[in-house]
Design an enzyme around this catalytic site. Structure first.
Site, short mmCIF file in Angstrom:
data_model
loop_
_atom_site.label_atom_id
_atom_site.label_comp_id
_atom_site.label_asym_id
_atom_site.label_seq_id
_atom_site.Cartn_x
_atom_site.Cartn_y
_atom_site.Cartn_z
N SER A 121 -3.66 4.92 2.13
CA SER A 121 -2.59 5.67 1.98
C SER A 121 -2.40 5.84 0.53
CB SER A 121 -1.42 5.36 2.87
OG SER A 121 -0.41 6.26 2.79
N HIS A 122 -0.98 5.81 0.13
CA HIS A 122 -0.46 5.76 -1.34
C HIS A 122 -0.64 4.69 -1.95
CE1 HIS A 122 3.16 4.72 0.60
NE2 HIS A 122 3.37 3.96 -0.23
#
Length: 498
Positions: A121-122
């Site tokens: 993800s981030h």
């Protein structure tokens, strides 16, 4: 299947042979590990066998779509995961490199019941993980994750025959076709497209061009070293970079996407960084005119405007504040039959008739372009300024280890609840309500609030504050809340503060 070792020791004979998995990687609604410090490739195969076993135990048709983000190690990890899924008798449909929402889309497009997306993800480079789900458009929540953890760590994965592998081409193109539909801009629009060299670089510029939007490129070359910044539109570093590009190019606004493309951040034509919950209110206002009487879900980190905004009230919009986290929010939107869910982190869940209910940064970008098309005389800054003014912090995350954070939070919530019961003020104001659905959100007598909760993804607490009055009150709320947090010696430095 043998029980995986709980500690990971790279550069050993066993590391290449035996599964090693740090138990802390099983989080509330997905799995995240530092690689190779907290999981090895045989550990990923054990995870695949466990996930396949979970599908078989639940009687789910043994077919799964699998994708991976654009990090240099994601393909190896996906292949290890696929090996375990096939071992469990699962038919794997490999969609190749993907955004998380492209993987969710593939469940519908290929008509498969399950999905597993290899992505950090981030999170910064060095992290990996899996987002997974069996009941489209939902992904695993705490119950499913606990069941999966027990299967994997207990060595309870069951090999069985019937596993197979197929690479499926063309899903990316079908996903983009689905996003664009038959829409074309009728007003000229110049947009900074910020992808931070992440996976969205392979999607967003082409998507905008197909919508008839003039693209101002910003770090759109795929580069898994992330040479400019970690793609995370909640981080001020990315937002500041987007703002600088808007000012330099004279663009109408900037849209920025995180590492796996399920979140979208916005900077307006004046270079003002609009936090995602405020963008959510702007979108909710527009959607309220088209869908009066709808229910909107907002996470507990989000602005109080979803409940108090006069425009939303005028169109009979019901606001429901719920637990932070993409899995919790998706589930709540589906449960309530809500039109949309908005999370301060930039995860938006647009349900029928707009989207399919999963979080998709690309879908949000399309809907923002449509919103601008429906408001041809207005700029993004006009829409921002039309909102009632509030003063809010970014999401701030002080360090707290994964093994300690929930116990620490429990004690902090207890202290804050005691303060409310005793009538102790925050920032000189009475605490009106304490919402404890996810950490503690202290709502003051003028609607101002401060929140502390545990991050589900990283070893951190999460702190957010908002005041409808002033910057000074905002800082006072944060100072008083932080003073309570600082009573816990194991809470470390913030990643960013006001």
């Amino acid at each position: 299947m043998t029980r995986p070792a709980a500690t990971v020791t790279p550069n050993t004979w066993e590391f290449l042979r035996d599964p090693m998995i740090a138990p802390t990687g099983f989080r509330e609604y997905d799995a995240r590990w530092k690689y190779p410090d907290e999981i090895n490739l045989p550990g990923m195969t054990a995870l695949g066998l466990g996930l396949g076993t979970q599908m078989q135990k639940r009687g789910i048709r043994p077919e799964i779509a699998v994708g991976n983000d654009y990090r240099d190690y994601s393909l190896s990890i996906k292949n290890a995961l696929i090996l375990g899924l096939m071992q469990a008798g699962i038919q794997v449909r490999d969609i190749g490199p993907a955004l998380s929402p492209m993987a969710y889309f593939s469940q519908f497009h290929l008509d498969v019941p399950a999905v597993a997306m290899v992505t950090a993800s981030h999170n910064p480079n060095g992290w990996t993980g899996v987002k997974m789900g069996f009941d489209r458009p939902l992904t695993h929540g705490p119950d499913e994750m606990a069941e999966l953890r027990d299967i994997v760590l207990g060595g309870l994965g069951e090999p069985r025959p019937g596993g197979s592998y197929e690479f499926v081409d063309g899903v990316r193109e079908a996903y983009l076709d689905d996003l664009v539909g038959d829409f074309r801009m009728s007003r000229p629009l110049k947009v900074v497209c910020a992808t931070g060299n992440g996976t969205a670089s392979a999607f967003a510029p082409e998507l905008f061009e197909r919508l008839g939007v003039e693209v101002v490129p910003s770090h759109n070359r795929l580069d898994y070293t992330f040479p400019n910044y970690n793609p995370n539109p909640e981080a001020m570093e990315m937002l500041h970079d987007m703002a600088d590009t808007v000012k330099a190019s004279g663009a109408d606004f900037a849209l920025g996407f995180d590492g796996d493309g399920d979140r979208c951040g916005v900077v307006d034509d004046e270079g003002e960084e609009i936090f995602a919950d405020k963008v959510g209110v702007i979108m909710a206002r527009d959607l309220a005119r088209l869908h009066p009487g709808a229910t909107i879900v907002a996470d507990v980190k989000s602005t109080g405007l979803f409940a108090s905004d006069p425009e939303l009230r005028k169109h009979d919009i019901t606001a429901d504040y719920w637990k932070t986290g993409h899995s919790h929010m998706k589930r709540r939107v589906k449960e309530l039959g809500a039109l949309a869910g908005f999370e301060k982190s930039g995860h938006y869940f647009l349900a029928e008739p707009i989207g399919r209910g999963y979080d998709c940064g690309m879908r949000v970008a399309v809907e923002i372009c449509k919103l601008m098309d429906r408001n041809p005389g207005k700029s993004m800054s006009d829409l921002r300024k039309a909102l009632p003014q509030t003063f809010s912090t970014p999401t701030m995350s002080p360090f707290c280890s994964d093994t300690e954070k929930y116990a620490v939070l429990e004690r902090i919530v207890s202290r804050l609840t005691d303060m409310a019961d005793a009538g102790t003020p925050i920032a000189g104001r009475k605490i009106d309500t304490v919402v404890t659905v996810n950490g503690a959100r202290l709502i003051l007598d003028n609607g101002a609030w401060g929140l502390v909760r545990a991050s589900s993804n990283t070893p951190n607490l999460v702190v957010v504050c908002e005041s409808p009055e002033s910057e000074a009150e905002l800082r006072a709320i944060f100072a008083d809340l932080d003073a309570v947090i600082r009573t816990e010696p194991s809470v470390g430095e913030y990643d960013q503060t006001i």
